[in-house]
Design an enzyme around this catalytic site. Structure first.
Site, short mmCIF file in Angstrom:
data_model
loop_
_atom_site.label_atom_id
_atom_site.label_comp_id
_atom_site.label_asym_id
_atom_site.label_seq_id
_atom_site.Cartn_x
_atom_site.Cartn_y
_atom_site.Cartn_z
N GLU A 168 36.39 36.82 30.66
CA GLU A 168 36.73 35.57 31.35
C GLU A 168 35.86 34.45 30.79
OE1 GLU A 168 36.55 35.34 35.59
OE2 GLU A 168 37.42 37.33 35.87
N TRP A 188 33.17 25.94 41.17
CA TRP A 188 32.15 26.44 42.09
C TRP A 188 30.77 25.84 41.87
CZ3 TRP A 188 28.87 28.75 38.66
CH2 TRP A 188 29.44 29.28 37.49
N CYS A 233 23.64 45.11 50.39
CA CYS A 233 24.04 45.21 51.80
C CYS A 233 22.91 45.90 52.56
CB CYS A 233 25.34 46.01 51.93
SG CYS A 233 25.88 46.20 53.64
N GLU A 268 34.15 41.68 38.45
CA GLU A 268 32.83 41.07 38.64
C GLU A 268 32.05 41.81 39.73
OE1 GLU A 268 33.46 36.53 37.01
OE2 GLU A 268 33.53 36.85 39.18
N CYS A 278 23.04 47.04 55.90
CA CYS A 278 23.51 47.66 57.13
C CYS A 278 22.94 49.07 57.29
CB CYS A 278 25.03 47.70 57.16
SG CYS A 278 25.76 48.86 55.97
N HIS A 309 40.11 25.22 39.52
CA HIS A 309 39.56 25.90 38.34
C HIS A 309 40.55 25.75 37.19
CE1 HIS A 309 37.83 28.99 35.77
NE2 HIS A 309 36.88 29.22 36.64
#
Length: 673
Positions: free
Chosen positions: A315, A323, A166, A158, A168, A366
């Site tokens: 999946e 979740w 990100c 995933e 940074c 899950h």
């Protein structure tokens, strides 16, 4: 790159569906592994994914490798005839990487850093992560690349689910490199981003940063390019791992996409050509108003990414996830219907997360193929039944879904449409796409999902919902399709800007003005809860615009609101085809009516009438034509059909009866119209 048929993964001697799950044996004692393999055989499982989160087990300290458990698990599975989808193990780095290289951790848009303890705790641009992850892949590939049980490689997991963006300093430097390659000169970049606005002009490359949070709205061109860069950066990691695997193994390589309503981080049209097999993860999202239609959209989109070829559901959930705010269990037989909906829409493989339900960790609640309740459970009985059903449907593998209706969908348009500072905050791209798709589905149409500019050969009718951002070339492709005899429906807030989010001057809908034969001078957003009356008796909400006819004819006009008498729906003859424009957000029945009328005029066959909750889909190929009827309702359904029902192994002579909550798959007689 040629695609590997999914059915070849487990046994090249015969066609069959892949069926299985993620398996996490590191969570269990070795004596459980043999019992798991026995139960997998009982359920009909033939392919499991392992080593998805295995990095810390394989390399507990830098350079210290321990393959003893992985080696043993592979042999247990192999001895029981179960194929392996072998993970590279790079999806979540171990604690030592964060400790030794704290600059490898991801930074959020507000400048704060995230730490070890969840998953995907790395910056996609981190040299330390890249170096150590590829060392791990090299070790795994050298050791098991030629093992006969390894049928497929599973790169990471995933990708970009949590850490796609990100902000940074390392990411900023990588972003600047990406921009230099894209624009070459600062002048070109400044022009693309429109930096003359608000004194944003850059005089040196090193001044450019990632788009962290600002005190006001930011630069949309920068935001779009950062999303493109971030998708490309993660694809670069995939391709680096793929290259190592190909040095040591001939097995096909893929990763699991996330074509779903709540994740939009990757431009999967750019990723799909690099997959040997296109695979997707999909879970029902009960935060949505219509979970079942969203499942169908995700499956059709994944088939589009596969170029119409069969694909793999990597999946899904046997029941509840862990979740969402409320994790709702699936009702009896819902899992079977959901799984076969994916199959009907082109999946040749069905897998779940996970095999055995965890006892610890954040995913302990899950669902799994083998739940906490064990074998004496609804879930286990349905898991076994689904395995038996897929075996009965083996001849369906390799066939394709055929339809002459298409819908244009684009991740980059999604990013652009959902930026701030637009005429209204009440429009979100995916909502508009889902509204149009759901209307087509409600009318009974099977839909191909295609990228902007993709070939529309074989299609009669295409719908373009709210394609706010579009290139000149992609707009021209749609115009060529219509001029050559195709029919198109374009909905509001389309064609407004180019790929740099620069408005197309001269009147909206910009890139589509000539095709649609209209020009709009101004938008009139509608307050929430306000309905606009239309001349045909339907209503509309959310959006209106001051449309002028420039060759088109008005089909429907506004009868209330600020634009009484102004066209709301138009039709334009363009070349040998017809283009419709919906300049407002039609109510569901009104939208269905326009789409059905446009499809009929395009020569699309009228679908079989069915109630909401009954899916009717066909897959066709050399092995036959297969009619799937999935009845999600609480009432029986009948339709005309002749052939053999593969699930019950009974003849169907004229009428197919599908009980409430059941699925039937008929190999149709090819001499039957």
């Amino acid at each position: 790159m040629s695609k590997t048929p999914v059915a070849e993964l487990v046994d090249q001697a015969r066609a069959q569906f892949t069926y299985g799950a993620d398996y996490n044996p590191e969570q269990w004692a070795p004596e459980v592994w043999v019992e798991d393999a026995r139960l997998m055989q009982q359920a009909g499982v033939n392919l499991v994914a392992i080593n998805i989160f295995g990095w810390a087990q394989l390399e507990p300290l830098p350079g210290q490798y321990d393959f003893s458990s992985l080696d043993a698990v592979i042999e247990v599975l192999h001895e029981h005839g179960i194929g392996i989808n072998l993970g590279t193990g790079t999806s979540s780095p171990p604690a030592w990487l964060a400790y030794d290289h704290p600059d490898s951790l991801p930074t959020m848009a507000d400048g704060t850093q995230r730490y070890f303890g969840g998953r995907q705790a790395f910056c996609p641009s981190s040299p330390a992560y890249r170096e150590h992850s590829l060392r791990l892949v090299e070790q795994v590939a050298r050791r098991h690349g030629a093992h006969p049980a390894v049928k497929l490689w599973h790169v990471s997991n995933e990708i970009g689910c949590h850490n796609a963006h990100c902000y940074c300093a390392v990411s900023a430097e990588a972003f600047r490199g990406w921009l230099r390659e894209r624009y070459v000169t600062l002048d070109a970049l400044n022009d693309a981003w429109g930096t003359a606005f608000w004194s944003q002009k850059y005089g040196a490359w090193e001044h450019i940063q990632t788009p962290r949070l600002t005190v006001s709205t930011g630069n949309p061109g920068q935001a779009l390019d950062f999303m493109r860069f971030s998708s490309d950066e993660l694809l670069g990691q995939y391709r680096a791992e793929e290259a190592v695997l190909r040095e040591h193994s001939a097995a096909p390589v893929t990763t699991n996409f996330m074509v779903t309503a709540h994740i939009r981080n990757q431009d999967y049209w750019a990723w799909a050509p690099h997959m040997d097999i296109v695979a997707n993860d999909h879970y029902l999202d009960h935060r949505l108003a219509n979970t079942r239609d969203e499942l169908s959209f995700a499956a059709d989109t994944t088939r589009g990414l596969a170029g119409g070829d069969p694909w793999m559901l990597m999946e899904s959930a046997t029941s509840a996830v862990n979740w969402q705010p409320r994790n709702i269990a699936k009702t009896p037989r819902e899992m079977i219907r959901n799984s076969l909906s994916h199959v009907a829409r082109g999946a040749d493989g069905i897998s779940f997360f996970q095999w055995r339900a965890s006892l610890q960790g954040s995913e302990k609640f899950h669902s799994a193929m083998l739940p906490h309740a064990g074998e004496d459970s609804k879930v286990w009985r349905e898991v076994v039944e689904l395995g038996e059903t897929l075996a009965k449907l083996a001849e369906v593998t390799g066939t394709r879904v055929v339809t002459d209706v298409a819908l244009v969908f684009d991740w980059q348009a999604w990013w652009a449409t959902d930026l701030d500072s637009h005429p209204t905050g009440d429009i979100s791209y995916l909502d508009q796409v889902h509204r149009v798709y759901n209307a087509l589905l409600a009318e009974g149409f099977t839909v191909d999902i295609v990228a902007p500019g993709a070939s529309l050969e074989g299609h009669r009718f295409v719908v373009v919902p709210s394609l706010y951002a579009v290139s000149d070339a992609d707009a021209a492709s749609l115009a060529d399709f219509v001029a050559s005899g195709g029919h198109a429906v374009v909905t509001f807030f389309s064609g407004i800007v180019d790929g740099n989010d620069r408005v197309r001057a001269g009147g909206y809908p910009g890139a589509f003005r000539d095709l649609l034969g209209v020009s709009t001078e101004e938008f009139f957003p509608v307050e929430p809860g306000v309905e606009l009356a239309l001349s045909n008796g339907s209503t509309a909400t959310t959006w209106a615009e001051w449309v002028h006819l420039r060759g088109a004819s008005a089909v429907t006009t506004f009868e209330s609101g600020p634009l009484v008498g102004v066209p709301a729906v138009t039709r334009n003859e363009f070349g040998d085809g017809t283009a419709w424009y919906l300049a407002t957000n039609l109510d569901p029945e009104g939208l269905r009516g326009v789409l059905a009328t446009a499809a009929l005029k395009a020569g699309v066959a009228t679908p079989v009438a069915s109630p909401d909750g009954v899916e009717i889909i066909r897959r066709s190929g050399d092995t036959g034509d297969f009619l799937f009827v999935i009845n999600h309702t609480d009432a029986p359904f009948e339709l005309s059909a002749t052939g053999t029902d593969l699930i019950t192994d009974t003849a169907v002579e004229g009428t197919l009866a599908v009980a409430a909550g059941e699925v039937r798959v008929v190999r149709e007689s090819r001499d039957n119209p």
